[in-house]
Design a protein around this motif. Structure first.
Motif, PDB file in Angstrom:
ATOM      1  N   GLU A  23       0.818  -1.212   0.000  1.00 58.72           N
ATOM      2  CA  GLU A  23       0.000   0.000   0.000  1.00 58.72           C
ATOM      3  C   GLU A  23       0.852   1.263   0.000  1.00 58.72           C
ATOM      4  OE1 GLU A  23      -3.284   0.259  -0.391  1.00 58.72           O
ATOM      5  OE2 GLU A  23      -3.387  -1.926  -0.611  1.00 58.72           O
ATOM      6  N   PHE A  24       1.883   1.295   0.844  1.00 60.90           N
ATOM      7  CA  PHE A  24       2.745   2.484   0.898  1.00 60.90           C
ATOM      8  C   PHE A  24       3.570   2.627  -0.384  1.00 60.90           C
ATOM      9  CE2 PHE A  24       2.440   2.238   5.713  1.00 60.90           C
ATOM     10  CZ  PHE A  24       1.787   3.460   5.850  1.00 60.90           C
ATOM     11  N   ALA A  25       3.996   1.513  -0.965  1.00 66.76           N
ATOM     12  CA  ALA A  25       4.765   1.580  -2.206  1.00 66.76           C
ATOM     13  C   ALA A  25       3.903   2.100  -3.350  1.00 66.76           C
ATOM     14  CB  ALA A  25       5.319   0.200  -2.559  1.00 66.76           C
ATOM     15  N   LYS A  26       2.636   1.709  -3.360  1.00 64.32           N
ATOM     16  CA  LYS A  26       1.733   2.093  -4.447  1.00 64.32           C
ATOM     17  C   LYS A  26       1.206   3.519  -4.281  1.00 64.32           C
ATOM     18  CE  LYS A  26      -2.300   0.161  -4.410  1.00 64.32           C
ATOM     19  NZ  LYS A  26      -3.391  -0.844  -4.526  1.00 64.32           N
ATOM     20  N   ASN A  27       0.874   3.889  -3.058  1.00 63.10           N
ATOM     21  CA  ASN A  27       0.147   5.141  -2.833  1.00 63.10           C
ATOM     22  C   ASN A  27       0.936   6.236  -2.130  1.00 63.10           C
ATOM     23  OD1 ASN A  27      -2.384   4.013  -3.842  1.00 63.10           O
ATOM     24  ND2 ASN A  27      -2.388   2.793  -1.965  1.00 63.10           N
ATOM     25  N   GLY A  28       2.092   5.891  -1.565  1.00 64.74           N
ATOM     26  CA  GLY A  28       2.828   6.877  -0.791  1.00 64.74           C
ATOM     27  C   GLY A  28       2.270   7.019   0.612  1.00 64.74           C
ATOM     28  N   TYR A  29       2.957   7.788   1.433  1.00 68.80           N
ATOM     29  CA  TYR A  29       2.572   7.928   2.839  1.00 68.80           C
ATOM     30  C   TYR A  29       1.213   8.598   2.987  1.00 68.80           C
ATOM     31  CZ  TYR A  29       2.630   9.632   7.670  1.00 68.80           C
ATOM     32  OH  TYR A  29       2.314   9.911   8.970  1.00 68.80           O
ATOM     33  N   THR A  30       1.050   9.757   2.368  1.00 67.70           N
ATOM     34  CA  THR A  30      -0.156  10.561   2.566  1.00 67.70           C
ATOM     35  C   THR A  30      -1.404   9.870   2.040  1.00 67.70           C
ATOM     36  OG1 THR A  30       1.160  12.589   2.403  1.00 67.70           O
ATOM     37  CG2 THR A  30      -1.221  12.809   2.113  1.00 67.70           C
ATOM     38  N   ASN A  31      -1.309   9.246   0.870  1.00 65.93           N
ATOM     39  CA  ASN A  31      -2.494   8.693   0.207  1.00 65.93           C
ATOM     40  C   ASN A  31      -2.819   7.256   0.601  1.00 65.93           C
ATOM     41  OD1 ASN A  31      -2.949  11.072  -1.264  1.00 65.93           O
ATOM     42  ND2 ASN A  31      -1.463  10.450  -2.825  1.00 65.93           N
ATOM     43  N   THR A  32      -1.983   6.668   1.435  1.00 67.47           N
ATOM     44  CA  THR A  32      -2.277   5.298   1.891  1.00 67.47           C
ATOM     45  C   THR A  32      -3.335   5.340   2.981  1.00 67.47           C
ATOM     46  OG1 THR A  32      -0.132   4.366   1.330  1.00 67.47           O
ATOM     47  CG2 THR A  32      -1.356   3.277   3.083  1.00 67.47           C
ATOM     48  N   SER A  33      -4.341   4.513   2.832  1.00 66.54           N
ATOM     49  CA  SER A  33      -5.445   4.463   3.793  1.00 66.54           C
ATOM     50  C   SER A  33      -5.231   3.331   4.789  1.00 66.54           C
ATOM     51  CB  SER A  33      -6.762   4.247   3.042  1.00 66.54           C
ATOM     52  OG  SER A  33      -7.797   3.904   3.935  1.00 66.54           O
ATOM     53  N   THR A  34      -5.257   3.670   6.069  1.00 70.89           N
ATOM     54  CA  THR A  34      -5.150   2.620   7.091  1.00 70.89           C
ATOM     55  C   THR A  34      -6.414   1.753   7.103  1.00 70.89           C
ATOM     56  OG1 THR A  34      -5.903   4.238   8.750  1.00 70.89           O
ATOM     57  CG2 THR A  34      -3.530   3.862   8.577  1.00 70.89           C
ATOM     58  N   ASP A  35      -7.530   2.301   6.611  1.00 69.90           N
ATOM     59  CA  ASP A  35      -8.747   1.488   6.487  1.00 69.90           C
ATOM     60  C   ASP A  35      -8.534   0.349   5.488  1.00 69.90           C
ATOM     61  OD1 ASP A  35     -10.263   3.006   8.282  1.00 69.90           O
ATOM     62  OD2 ASP A  35     -10.883   4.417   6.729  1.00 69.90           O
ATOM     63  N   THR A  36      -7.858   0.656   4.387  1.00 65.52           N
ATOM     64  CA  THR A  36      -7.562  -0.366   3.390  1.00 65.52           C
ATOM     65  C   THR A  36      -6.628  -1.418   3.965  1.00 65.52           C
ATOM     66  OG1 THR A  36      -7.815   1.238   1.596  1.00 65.52           O
ATOM     67  CG2 THR A  36      -6.614  -0.788   1.090  1.00 65.52           C
ATOM     68  N   ILE A  37      -5.607  -0.958   4.689  1.00 66.80           N
ATOM     69  CA  ILE A  37      -4.647  -1.882   5.293  1.00 66.80           C
ATOM     70  C   ILE A  37      -5.353  -2.834   6.255  1.00 66.80           C
ATOM     71  CG2 ILE A  37      -2.707  -2.046   6.912  1.00 66.80           C
ATOM     72  CD1 ILE A  37      -1.605   0.534   5.634  1.00 66.80           C
ATOM     73  N   THR A  38      -6.175  -2.289   7.137  1.00 59.81           N
ATOM     74  CA  THR A  38      -6.836  -3.133   8.145  1.00 59.81           C
ATOM     75  C   THR A  38      -7.854  -4.079   7.504  1.00 59.81           C
ATOM     76  OG1 THR A  38      -8.401  -1.319   8.581  1.00 59.81           O
ATOM     77  CG2 THR A  38      -6.486  -1.522  10.039  1.00 59.81           C
ATOM     78  N   ALA A  39      -8.534  -3.606   6.452  1.00 60.32           N
ATOM     79  CA  ALA A  39      -9.498  -4.474   5.765  1.00 60.32           C
ATOM     80  C   ALA A  39      -8.789  -5.651   5.109  1.00 60.32           C
ATOM     81  CB  ALA A  39     -10.272  -3.669   4.727  1.00 60.32           C
ATOM     82  N   ARG A  40      -7.671  -5.382   4.475  1.00 55.08           N
ATOM     83  CA  ARG A  40      -6.914  -6.449   3.816  1.00 55.08           C
ATOM     84  C   ARG A  40      -6.301  -7.407   4.833  1.00 55.08           C
ATOM     85  NH1 ARG A  40      -2.570  -4.636  -0.388  1.00 55.08           N
ATOM     86  NH2 ARG A  40      -2.473  -6.915  -0.502  1.00 55.08           N
ATOM     87  N   ALA A  41      -5.867  -6.860   5.963  1.00 57.43           N
ATOM     88  CA  ALA A  41      -5.208  -7.693   6.985  1.00 57.43           C
ATOM     89  C   ALA A  41      -6.192  -8.423   7.880  1.00 57.43           C
ATOM     90  CB  ALA A  41      -4.283  -6.823   7.827  1.00 57.43           C
ATOM     91  N   GLY A  42      -7.469  -8.049   7.819  1.00 56.23           N
ATOM     92  CA  GLY A  42      -8.477  -8.696   8.653  1.00 56.23           C
ATOM     93  C   GLY A  42      -8.380  -8.315  10.118  1.00 56.23           C
ATOM     94  N   ILE A  43      -7.990  -7.065  10.381  1.00 63.17           N
ATOM     95  CA  ILE A  43      -7.911  -6.572  11.757  1.00 63.17           C
ATOM     96  C   ILE A  43      -8.643  -5.238  11.836  1.00 63.17           C
ATOM     97  CG2 ILE A  43      -5.719  -7.712  12.284  1.00 63.17           C
ATOM     98  CD1 ILE A  43      -4.313  -5.047  11.783  1.00 63.17           C
ATOM     99  N   SER A  44      -8.933  -4.798  13.045  1.00 66.02           N
ATOM    100  CA  SER A  44      -9.598  -3.510  13.214  1.00 66.02           C
ATOM    101  C   SER A  44      -8.573  -2.379  13.206  1.00 66.02           C
ATOM    102  CB  SER A  44     -10.374  -3.480  14.528  1.00 66.02           C
ATOM    103  OG  SER A  44      -9.471  -3.435  15.633  1.00 66.02           O
TER     104      SER A  44
END
Length: 219
Positions: A23-44
């Motif tokens: 996510e960070f490689a694709k979108n950079g720091y600012t545009n990376t969504s922690t919601d996307t990260i948590t959804a993909r990882a299966g955590i809150s």
């Protein structure tokens, strides 16, 4: 630094890190969504911030993880090289580096992005992190060890040539060639097999010129 995260099973840690790197490689720091990260990882989201406290801490941990992984894999690949000729050794280093880079492309993209365009929010911390790696892995002594400069020191150089000057020139050019073909891979201009073949051909041509010169010698 993050004991709650360290307590997770290794597979879960690796999953979260892999997703964050992508996510960070694709979108950079600012545009990376922690919601996307948590959804993909299966955590809150609460759990993610329980592990890292903030997005900033998460990013720094991910960058360091990517750097550590690339260094570890590169050093391991270099240590496996058995060439006894200086030029063959550095040729194998470039090939090994290229293979590590292509195998860990997201990690490479993240590290390259953060080195060339560090996010303002973490600029000071990233600078310290990069300086620490440079002090450890890019000192003249370390580079001479990695590239086995002693093989060049023992080579039958032409009178008047300085081994250090040859070493610096050759390693600079070969690193540039490696980066050139990495960009070709990213642009999907050529197939990976073709890229490796062309890289090796160009390295062989360069080494031939260095070893034997460009102009015909009088006989």
């Amino acid at each position: 630094m993050y004991p709650a995260f360290a307590k997770l099973p290794e597979e879960k840690q690796e999953l979260i890190m892999t997703i964050c790197i992508e996510e960070f490689a694709k979108n950079g720091y600012t545009n990376t969504s922690t919601d996307t990260i948590t959804a993909r990882a299966g955590i809150s989201k609460g759990i993610l911030f329980h592990y890292f406290k903030s997005k900033k801490n998460l990013y720094l941990a991910v960058v360091q993880h990517a750097m550590d992984l690339l260094v570890e894999k590169s050093i391991s690949a270099v240590e496996a090289i058995g060439a006894t000729d200086f030029f063959e050794h550095i040729k194998e280093i470039v090939l090994a580096k290229q293979r590590v880079t292509l195998h860990y492309l997201h990690e490479t993209e993240l590290v390259q992005r953060v080195i060339s365009h560090p996010p303002k929010a973490v600029e000071a911390e990233i600078e310290k992190l990069i300086q620490a790696y440079q002090k450890t892995f890019t000192t003249p002594a370390m580079l001479r060890s990695i590239y086995k400069a002693e093989l060049l020191d023992a080579a039958p150089l032409r009178d008047g040539l300085d081994a250090d000057a040859v070493f610096n020139h050759v390693t600079f050019v070969l690193n540039a060639l490696s980066n050139k073909y990495l960009l070709l891979h990213k642009s999907h201009t050529l197939a990976p097999v073709t890229i490796e073949q062309k890289l090796m051909q160009e390295i062989d041509t360069f080494i031939d010129m260095i070893k034997y010169g460009v102009y015909k010698q009088d006989t």
